[in-house]
Design a protein around this motif. Structure first.
Motif, PDB file in Angstrom:
ATOM      1  N   GLU A 273     -73.489 133.787  28.952  1.00 27.32           N
ATOM      2  CA  GLU A 273     -73.809 134.772  29.985  1.00 27.32           C
ATOM      3  C   GLU A 273     -72.564 135.474  30.482  1.00 27.32           C
ATOM      4  OE1 GLU A 273     -77.843 134.405  30.071  1.00 27.32           O
ATOM      5  OE2 GLU A 273     -76.759 135.463  31.645  1.00 27.32           O
ATOM      6  N   GLN A 274     -71.548 134.667  30.768  1.00 26.70           N
ATOM      7  CA  GLN A 274     -70.314 135.235  31.317  1.00 26.70           C
ATOM      8  C   GLN A 274     -69.254 135.259  30.235  1.00 26.70           C
ATOM      9  OE1 GLN A 274     -68.367 134.481  34.707  1.00 26.70           O
ATOM     10  NE2 GLN A 274     -70.007 135.425  35.868  1.00 26.70           N
ATOM     11  N   THR A 275     -68.574 136.372  30.110  1.00 25.76           N
ATOM     12  CA  THR A 275     -67.524 136.433  29.101  1.00 25.76           C
ATOM     13  C   THR A 275     -66.243 137.000  29.703  1.00 25.76           C
ATOM     14  OG1 THR A 275     -67.972 138.685  28.407  1.00 25.76           O
ATOM     15  CG2 THR A 275     -69.291 136.950  27.391  1.00 25.76           C
ATOM     16  N   VAL A 276     -65.164 136.909  28.926  1.00 27.45           N
ATOM     17  CA  VAL A 276     -63.887 137.437  29.412  1.00 27.45           C
ATOM     18  C   VAL A 276     -63.970 138.917  29.698  1.00 27.45           C
ATOM     19  CG1 VAL A 276     -62.258 135.823  28.481  1.00 27.45           C
ATOM     20  CG2 VAL A 276     -63.148 137.591  27.018  1.00 27.45           C
ATOM     21  N   VAL A 277     -64.859 139.603  28.957  1.00 31.83           N
ATOM     22  CA  VAL A 277     -64.945 141.043  29.147  1.00 31.83           C
ATOM     23  C   VAL A 277     -65.359 141.359  30.578  1.00 31.83           C
ATOM     24  CG1 VAL A 277     -66.135 143.119  28.394  1.00 31.83           C
ATOM     25  CG2 VAL A 277     -65.360 141.477  26.720  1.00 31.83           C
TER      26      VAL A 277
ATOM     27  N   PHE B 116     -73.491 123.713  34.228  1.00 32.21           N
ATOM     28  CA  PHE B 116     -73.614 124.868  35.117  1.00 32.21           C
ATOM     29  C   PHE B 116     -72.731 125.993  34.594  1.00 32.21           C
ATOM     30  CE2 PHE B 116     -75.625 121.985  37.922  1.00 32.21           C
ATOM     31  CZ  PHE B 116     -74.845 120.840  37.991  1.00 32.21           C
ATOM     32  N   PRO B 117     -73.219 126.749  33.614  1.00 35.80           N
ATOM     33  CA  PRO B 117     -72.355 127.748  32.977  1.00 35.80           C
ATOM     34  C   PRO B 117     -71.855 128.818  33.923  1.00 35.80           C
ATOM     35  CG  PRO B 117     -74.396 127.445  31.757  1.00 35.80           C
ATOM     36  CD  PRO B 117     -74.573 126.731  33.040  1.00 35.80           C
ATOM     37  N   ASP B 118     -72.551 129.023  35.039  1.00 35.76           N
ATOM     38  CA  ASP B 118     -72.132 130.119  35.912  1.00 35.76           C
ATOM     39  C   ASP B 118     -71.263 129.656  37.061  1.00 35.76           C
ATOM     40  OD1 ASP B 118     -75.422 131.500  35.499  1.00 35.76           O
ATOM     41  OD2 ASP B 118     -73.572 131.913  34.401  1.00 35.76           O
ATOM     42  N   LEU B 119     -70.801 128.435  36.959  1.00 35.01           N
ATOM     43  CA  LEU B 119     -70.012 127.870  38.050  1.00 35.01           C
ATOM     44  C   LEU B 119     -68.724 128.641  38.264  1.00 35.01           C
ATOM     45  CD1 LEU B 119     -70.835 125.465  39.680  1.00 35.01           C
ATOM     46  CD2 LEU B 119     -69.352 124.040  38.280  1.00 35.01           C
ATOM     47  N   ALA B 120     -68.403 128.922  39.529  1.00 36.70           N
ATOM     48  CA  ALA B 120     -67.161 129.626  39.821  1.00 36.70           C
ATOM     49  C   ALA B 120     -65.993 128.666  39.656  1.00 36.70           C
ATOM     50  CB  ALA B 120     -67.204 130.140  41.257  1.00 36.70           C
TER      51      ALA B 120
END
Lengths: 327, 337
Positions: A273-277, B116-120
């Motif tokens: 979901e989250q990437t370096v970009v 928790f992939p979205d963990l800050a």
């Protein structure tokens, strides 16, 4: 007295060990004997048909295959693509335990299959329970289990993970030969080459923009250079890769290097979901990169663009690329 | 303190400090100068102070500078953690890596990332602290059983726990295939791609840690003279050890949370520094911080040349230097400082 006992014990152990291994050896030999007997029988029975015993050259040597294999197990996606092009449904696929990884055009072509686990570690038990008559495996991933696979069924090892576009074409030819479908294979290949020509003609002669396919993940930006599968594929229709050097095909590069390479078009395969970009987007350096400035950053499906390396997927990749660039 | 040779001692001290500052300057500038995009030296210096809107300035200020700063901070943290550990266990082999602190923190971070992939990152730090405490506690317990902690026992216990925790990490990584590439590079430890956000994350914990370390430093010096002597001098050993443990967990934990488990800095630097200036921890701690910063930043510059211009984990370089050093220390018989 003590020494005699010890020597005796050692001798007994050695004899037992030798017995054990020679028994095993005998078992295997008898299996092989029955095996070859069977194929000989099949040969003499079906000599009327086009059955022959072929010797297929592959990365780990030679394998004999007789007749047209009906139950094929494919341990990499590119082989699934190859088989689908030939109209064959593999009985088993190493699909990383995720049916969603099979891209749609191929899902439509093949029917039901059994998952044999991950490509990294396919389950030998499941494979052998399917009683295949041909296993196709990848050089980089499976060369260490080649012997075990060969005990289950005739196995051929071809480059998939480390192959570029040309390598995939070669593998396709070998697969069609192994399947005893050389004629059909040649047909399909000719059709494919025609399609590639049509696609190539849709790229203007003077196209000098550089493209960069990359897998973008949370941990980094993994660029595919001109020797990678996706890179070489795009190059083959005239889309130059932004990275024209490099020993490894897939390199983790940082923002500085992206700025340095300054690609005009970027194809991002998302991993997570989250990437370096997402972080880079806030940096004006990233916004200054040619592709970003001109709105030519396209998100594409990783399964299609990277995991499936074959005729069907390569046509789809190019269709996608062309529609992004020129429509 | 040593009364003989005080002049020589003082000279050594100032020489060491000057050397450290010089090396710090060199490695810092090198860190800013080396990269895929070639930038003139004059531009590098200019970019430190002004932003002339050029690409070079942007690259220095937004990419290389935060990375260099993170290198300095984490290098210092790891070195301080190592020196504290060596003091309270009286064991020159003690370090976040040997003590399983790194491995424990890494394990919890990997678990956190996978669950928790979205963990800050700010919350991920607490996972690291938890893991660091867990790893350290297990090793401490294992190494202390059977009468006292000898250096060899510590090394054995530490490596066992490290390997065990690493196997857990690899298991988790294997079963979460999408995260594999994400994690493998990180597990070797690297500071590429670190930005100002990471500096913001590190700074408060680091400052708190360094401050506490300096407060504790006098007690740590007395502790290194031996438990009985320290008790005799009125030190509350339990409290000191407890506070030190918390300190190590924070310093090592925050480093792992940001850059992954970078090894050998906490091991090498305190030993080198003590061999130069003795065991006064009021000096050993800050000077270790100085040289730790130098080592990590320097190693980071070197790591860029391994597969230039592609990135390589800095953990490779610290291991290359550190492993022979570790062997040398272990062979010396692990005589406590």
């Amino acid at each position: 007295m003590k020494w005699t006992v010890r020597l005796l014990t050692i001798a007994v152990i050695l004899v037992l060990a030798a017995c054990g291994s020679s028994e095993e050896g005998q078992e295997i030999e008898s299996d092989e004997a029955t095996g070859s007997n069977n194929s000989e029988e099949t040969q003499s029975e079906e000599n009327s048909g086009s059955e022959e015993t072929r010797v297929i050259q592959h990365e780990m040597g030679e394998t004999e295959i007789s007749g047209q294999p009906e139950n094929v197990v494919a341990l990499e996606f590119s082989f699934v693509d190859n088989l689908a092009s030939l109209g064959v449904t593999p009985i088993g696929i190493a699909d990383d335990n995720d049916k969603e990884r099979i891209i749609e055009p191929i899902q439509e072509k093949i029917g039901e299959y059994t998952s044999v686990g991950t490509r990294k570690q396919p389950s030998l038990e499941v494979i052998s329970s399917l009683q295949p008559d041909l296993i196709i495996a990848d050089m980089k991933r499976h060369k260490d289990i080649y012997d075990q696979l060969s005990e289950i069924a005739p196995t051929i090892i071809l480059p998939s993970l480390a192959a570029d576009y040309e390598g995939i074409i070669d593998s396709f030819e070998t697969v069609s030969k192994a399947m005893g479908m050389e004629e059909k294979g040649a047909e399909v290949l000719a059709e494919h080459k025609d399609k590639m020509e049509t696609l190539r003609s849709q790229v203007p002669e003077d196209e000098d923009r550089t493209v960069l396919p990359a897998v973008v993940a949370d941990s980094g930006y993994y660029a595919h250079n001109m020797e990678s599968y996706t890179g070489s594929l795009l190059e083959s229709i005239g889309l130059k890769n932004a990275i024209q050097s490099g020993d490894d095909r897939y390199n983790k590069i940082n923002l500085e290097q992206v700025v340095e390479f300054n690609p005009d078009v970027m194809f991002h395969m998302l991993s997570g979901e989250q990437t370096v970009v997402d972080e880079w987007k806030e940096n004006e350096l990233y916004q200054d990169v040619s592709a970003v400035k001109n709105g030519e950053v396209h998100q594409v499906d990783r399964n299609m663009w990277s995991r499936f390396r074959g005729l069907i997927s390569s046509e789809k990749i190019l269709e996608d690329a062309i529609s992004y660039l020129y429509e | 303190m040593v009364t003989k040779n005080t002049t020589i001692h003082k000279f050594k001290l100032w020489f060491t400090i000057t050397l450290g500052v010089l090396l710090l300057f060199i490695s810092f500038i090198a860190s800013l100068s080396v990269g895929a995009y070639s930038i003139d030296f004059s531009q590098v210096l200019a970019a430190l102070f002004t932003n002339d809107g050029s690409k070079a300035a942007s690259i220095i200020q937004t990419i290389r500078l935060p990375r260099a700063v993170v290198g300095l901070i984490i290098g210092a943290c790891l070195a301080i953690a190592g020196s504290i550990m060596q003091s309270i266990t009286n064991n020159p082999l003690a370090s976040p890596q040997i003590f399983g602190v790194n491995a424990g923190a890494s394990l919890m971070v990997v678990i956190g990332v996978v669950l928790f992939p979205d963990l800050a990152p700010n919350t991920l730090v607490y996972f690291a602290f938890l893991g660091a405490a867990f790893g350290g506690a297990v090793v401490y317990y294992m190494a202390s059983t059977g009468g006292g902690m000898t250096p060899v026992k510590l090394a054995l216990a530490g490596i066992t726990v490290h390997l065990f925790l690493s196997s857990l990490i690899e298991g988790i990584v294997l079963f979460n295939e999408t995260s594999t590439e994400d994690v493998l590079f990180w597990l070797a430890g690297g500071i590429d791609g670190r930005n100002w956000g990471d500096v913001q994350l590190l700074l408060p914990w680091t400052l708190a840690g360094v401050l506490t370390a300096m407060i504790l430093s006098k007690s740590l010096t007395i502790l290194s003279l031996g438990d009985d002597l320290a008790k005799g001098l009125g030190q509350n050993i339990g409290l000191i050890r407890g506070a030190s443990a918390v300190l190590v967990i924070i310093l090592a934990g925050v480093s792992v949370a940001v850059a992954g488990p970078i090894g050998f800095i906490g091991l090498m630097i305190p030993n080198i520094v003590r061999s130069l200036i003795g065991s006064d921890y009021r000096l050993v701690i800050p000077i270790s911080a100085l040289f730790g910063a130098v080592l990590l930043t320097g190693a980071d510059v070197i790591s860029r040349y391994i597969a230039f211009p592609a990135e390589s984990p800095v953990g490779i370089v610290t291991a290359l230097i550190g492993a022979p050093f570790f062997l040398y220390l272990a062979r010396k018989g692990g005589r406590s400082s």
